[in-house]
Scaffold this active site. Structure first.
Site, PDB file in Angstrom:
ATOM      1  N   ASP A  69       0.081  -1.027   3.379  1.00 47.14           N
ATOM      2  CA  ASP A  69      -0.305  -0.441   4.393  1.00 47.14           C
ATOM      3  C   ASP A  69      -0.542   1.295   4.073  1.00 47.14           C
ATOM      4  O   ASP A  69       0.172   1.804   3.287  1.00 47.14           O
ATOM      5  CB  ASP A  69       1.050  -0.260   5.791  1.00 47.14           C
ATOM      6  CG  ASP A  69       1.114  -1.640   5.921  1.00 47.14           C
ATOM      7  OD1 ASP A  69       0.256  -2.689   5.976  1.00 47.14           O
ATOM      8  OD2 ASP A  69       2.489  -1.788   6.514  1.00 47.14           O
ATOM      9  N   ARG A  70      -1.313   1.783   4.972  1.00 45.37           N
ATOM     10  CA  ARG A  70      -1.845   3.125   4.621  1.00 45.37           C
ATOM     11  C   ARG A  70      -0.714   4.219   4.385  1.00 45.37           C
ATOM     12  O   ARG A  70      -0.648   4.909   3.519  1.00 45.37           O
ATOM     13  CB  ARG A  70      -2.987   3.774   5.679  1.00 45.37           C
ATOM     14  CG  ARG A  70      -3.482   4.824   5.058  1.00 45.37           C
ATOM     15  CD  ARG A  70      -4.783   5.219   6.089  1.00 45.37           C
ATOM     16  NE  ARG A  70      -5.437   6.318   5.487  1.00 45.37           N
ATOM     17  CZ  ARG A  70      -6.605   6.649   5.819  1.00 45.37           C
ATOM     18  NH1 ARG A  70      -7.349   5.800   6.541  1.00 45.37           N
ATOM     19  NH2 ARG A  70      -7.403   7.815   5.166  1.00 45.37           N
TER      20      ARG A  70
END
Length: 233
Positions: A69-70
């Protein structure tokens, strides 16, 4: 010959590299693959690194094996050859890769160590997964194991080992037991981190090299902030 020296060219931290595989330490905010934001993805940065290092003409091959995830930091594995990519994909699908994460959470979990089993249902509209205690329509079974490693002044450090790889799995499952990850507004933490990160780090990975058939064990240094420093002391 594999290289385990750190390279910071293009702000890239390379943890392991050989002819077939490259493993890097992702920073918070980096996206692994391109998306609708149009921001430069980590995959492009790695391609540039390979092109520069080996003075390669033309396009560089790079296969994305998995994502983080970012706002998450830590280990990301890429395939440098078309031979390695399907074999690495198979390792991830067959769960023949051991992935260990560290998570800093708000509250002490109910048990010092436990296995969490939920059914996660993803909502594409808000890009969020909800953890259910029993199977619901369009849900996927999610299993993780956690252990409480350390109590900090205001937080708790958990080690998490994934048995499945679902969308936002660690974030959703820990939130469901009342332990949202520090900085993770989406899953119930009360405030964001200044750099928009969350305190979830893909710390260690182990697998058998899909081409060389040799064991690989790689760890990613923790981000440079006060909370992570307290975790490692």
């Amino acid at each position: 010959m594999a290289s385990k020296t750190l390279s910071h060219k293009n702000n890239l931290q390379v943890l392991y590299e050989d002819n077939h595989i490259i493993i890097v330490n992702k920073r918070a905010g980096d996206i692994v693959q391109g998306d609708k934001t149009g921001d430069k993805p980590l995959s492009d940065v790695v391609k540039e690194y390979i092109k520069d290092k080996y003075n390669k003409p033309g396009n560089v091959y790079l296969g994305t094996v998995h994502r983080l995830d970012r706002p998450t930091t830590g280990l990301v594995v890429f395939a440098k050859t078309s031979k390695a990519l399907p074999r690495l994909n198979k390792l991830f699908v067959s769960k023949d890769i051991k992935k260990t994460y560290w998570a800093v959470v708000k509250k002490q979990p109910p048990k010092k160590a436990d296995t969490l089993i939920n059914w996660l249902k993803k909502n594409p509209k808000n890009n969020k997964s909800t953890a259910h205690n029993k199977e619901v329509k369009d849900s996927k079974k999610a299993i993780l194991h956690y252990e409480l490693l350390k109590a900090l002044d205001n937080y708790f450090l958990l080690e998490v080992n994934l048995e499945t790889g679902r969308h936002h799995q660690i974030r959703s499952q820990l939130s469901a037991i009342g332990c949202p990850i520090k900085g993770d507004l989406k899953y119930g933490f009360d405030r964001s981190n200044k750099d928009a990160s969350i305190h979830l780090h893909a710390k260690h990975i182990e697998f058998v090299h899909p081409v060389k058939q040799e064991p690989i064990s790689v760890s990613a240094p923790l981000p440079d902030d006060a909370i992570w420093k307290a975790c490692s002391e």
